[in-house]
Design a protein around this motif. Structure first.
Motif, mmCIF file in Angstrom:
data_model
loop_
_atom_site.group_PDB
_atom_site.id
_atom_site.type_symbol
_atom_site.label_atom_id
_atom_site.label_comp_id
_atom_site.label_asym_id
_atom_site.label_seq_id
_atom_site.Cartn_x
_atom_site.Cartn_y
_atom_site.Cartn_z
ATOM 1 N N LYS A 126 0.977 -1.195 0.125
ATOM 2 C CA LYS A 126 -0.214 0.009 0.369
ATOM 3 C C LYS A 126 1.133 0.777 0.121
ATOM 4 O O LYS A 126 1.951 0.854 0.858
ATOM 5 N N SER A 127 0.630 2.191 -0.562
ATOM 6 C CA SER A 127 1.170 3.615 -0.784
ATOM 7 C C SER A 127 1.154 4.209 0.711
ATOM 8 O O SER A 127 -0.578 4.705 0.668
ATOM 9 N N THR A 128 1.750 4.531 1.748
ATOM 10 C CA THR A 128 1.254 5.451 2.708
ATOM 11 C C THR A 128 2.330 6.573 2.845
ATOM 12 O O THR A 128 2.892 7.038 3.660
ATOM 13 N N ARG A 277 -4.688 8.891 -2.168
ATOM 14 C CA ARG A 277 -5.958 8.786 -3.164
ATOM 15 C C ARG A 277 -5.927 9.902 -3.620
ATOM 16 O O ARG A 277 -5.572 9.120 -4.985
ATOM 17 N N LEU A 278 -5.043 10.706 -4.537
ATOM 18 C CA LEU A 278 -5.147 11.026 -5.357
ATOM 19 C C LEU A 278 -3.434 10.842 -6.333
ATOM 20 O O LEU A 278 -4.703 11.502 -7.595
ATOM 21 N N GLY A 280 -3.041 8.053 -6.645
ATOM 22 C CA GLY A 280 -4.301 6.911 -7.697
ATOM 23 C C GLY A 280 -5.303 7.282 -8.627
ATOM 24 O O GLY A 280 -5.329 6.938 -9.942
ATOM 25 N N ARG A 281 -5.479 9.023 -8.940
ATOM 26 C CA ARG A 281 -6.419 9.197 -9.614
ATOM 27 C C ARG A 281 -5.491 10.211 -10.318
ATOM 28 O O ARG A 281 -6.169 10.188 -11.828
ATOM 29 N N HIS A 282 -4.957 10.903 -10.606
ATOM 30 C CA HIS A 282 -4.236 11.526 -11.390
ATOM 31 C C HIS A 282 -2.746 11.391 -11.179
ATOM 32 O O HIS A 282 -1.734 11.883 -12.640
ATOM 33 N N GLY A 283 -1.866 10.688 -10.897
ATOM 34 C CA GLY A 283 -0.714 9.988 -11.302
ATOM 35 C C GLY A 283 0.552 11.287 -10.128
ATOM 36 O O GLY A 283 -0.221 12.684 -10.359
ATOM 37 N N ALA A 284 1.193 10.731 -9.903
ATOM 38 C CA ALA A 284 2.653 11.428 -9.009
ATOM 39 C C ALA A 284 2.296 12.538 -10.333
ATOM 40 O O ALA A 284 3.104 13.719 -9.644
#
Length: 393
Positions: A126-128, A277-278, A280-284
């Motif tokens: 998980k991304s933490t 969360r962002l 996963g939606r918009h990309g780093a």
């Protein structure tokens, strides 16, 4: 105690931010007490950057020989001792020595806790990282706010830091004790290191590269290194100089000066809480690039307004925009292996070394407005580089 174990690593990140925020929040007061001019203050801050760079081989040795948990424990306690030394320093020369000694454990603690975080992130899948770095922001905010409160009560930095050191030392010890149950046992890590040392001569080139004390990123990794270099210059300069900017340019009181870093920390905290969360939606890459552009606009706004409280909004925009640079770049570098992560960390330390003295020199020669405006230019460069960083996903 088992229920508290998942909180151990977040607490360490929070404590790191609290300690460093306490130091940066009292810089204006320390500068006023010792009557330090801009250029001399830049040299004081440069000592901290030198200590941070020197900390890299020290932390590498500690991680290999002691393990992550003991590295965090020793570095955390040493960091508190250095903070007390800063408060007690009676002269500029001794302050420089104390800030240098602060830089070494600060760098070691930063490497240790991020290494442990990377290990746990890989294990959980998980991304933490963004949320953990949000803990740093929360701690930095608390430290800066406490600094303003202490200043408003006319409590000297020396007394402030002494009151802080003992309870935080207990919390560092307790967090590291709890951390033992969720990381690889230190004795096993040391045993594995000795075994790998015995096989170094037969190891592959990549394995031997991991033994290097310094490693600079090359190829596509160089863009990640550039991002953290510019990010460290920007974030460190705002932490060290934003309060001085408010005090010198607007003539605010010592109690108000730390609010610039507090505004920066609040918005950075909010952005990092939502960062995973962002992502996963918009990309780093898009988040870092757009965010850095927002930071540039905010800093240029801060130097162009005629009100200290409007300037706080500019520093808040900078915190919002720069928040995701470090979590996402370190995560991207960590996916490429320990050598890549080490190289990127080296670039970050180099940026932290160069930022404060460059800003101090600009403040001395051209004024604080030009110095803070230059940080805005650095943020604009981050936006350009991030747009080209293909490894930033």
């Amino acid at each position: 105690m088992q229920q508290l174990q998942p909180l151990a690593l977040p607490v360490i990140f929070i404590l790191f931010g609290l300690i460093m925020g306490s130091w940066t929040g009292r810089i204006p007061a320390i500068r006023a007490d010792l009557q330090i001019p801009h250029f001399a203050l830049s040299m004081v801050l440069l000592c901290g950057g030198i200590g941070a760079v020197i900390s890299y081989p020290v932390s590498s040795w500690m991680m290999a020989r002691l393990g992550g948990r003991k590295t965090v424990l020793i570095a955390g306690l040493a960091l508190l001792a250095a903070l007390v030394g800063i408060g007690l320093a009676p002269s500029v020369s001794l302050l420089m020595a104390a800030v240098f000694m602060l830089g070494i454990p600060a760098g070691c603690l930063n490497v240790g806790m991020n290494a442990v975080a990377t290990t746990l992130e890989k294990a959980s899948g998980k991304s933490t990282m963004a949320r953990l770095h949000a803990g740093c922001c929360a701690g930095g905010l608390a430290g800066a706010t406490l600094g303003g409160l202490m200043a408003s009560m006319n409590i000297a930095p020396a007394r402030h830091f002494l009151l802080l050191a003992a309870p935080l030392a207990v919390l560092v010890w307790l967090a590291c004790h709890l951390l033992k149950a969720v990381v690889v046992d230190d004795d096993s890590a040391i045993s594995d290191t000795k075994t790998s040392d015995a096989k170094t001569s037969d190891a592959s080139p990549d394995a031997r590269a991991g033994k290097k004390m310094f490693a600079l990123p090359r190829g596509p990794l160089a863009l990640l290194g550039t991002l953290v270099f510019l990010g460290a210059m920007s974030e460190g300069s705002i932490a060290d100089w934003s309060g001085v900017f408010l005090k010198d340019h607007f003539g605010v009181a010592d109690a108000v000066a730390p609010l610039a870093f507090a505004a920066f920390s609040v918005t950075m905290l909010l952005a990092r809480l939502a960062g995973d969360r962002l992502k996963g939606r918009h990309g780093a890459r898009r988040l870092v690039s757009w965010g850095a552009a927002l930071a540039a606009a905010g800093l240029l706004f801060a130097v162009s307004v005629d009100s200290a409280y409007l300037a706080l909004a500019g520093f808040g925009a900078a915190g919002l925009g720069l928040a995701l640079v470090f979590p996402f770049v370190f995560s991207a570098a960590g996916r490429q292996g320990p050598v890549a992560l080490a190289g990127v960390a080296t670039m970050a330390y180099s940026g932290s070394l160069m930022g404060p003295p460059v800003i101090g020199a600009l403040a001395h020669g051209f004024g604080m407005q030009a110095a803070i405006g230059f940080i805005g230019v650095l943020a604009a460069l981050i936006a350009i580089v991030a747009a080209r960083a293909g490894m930033l996903k």
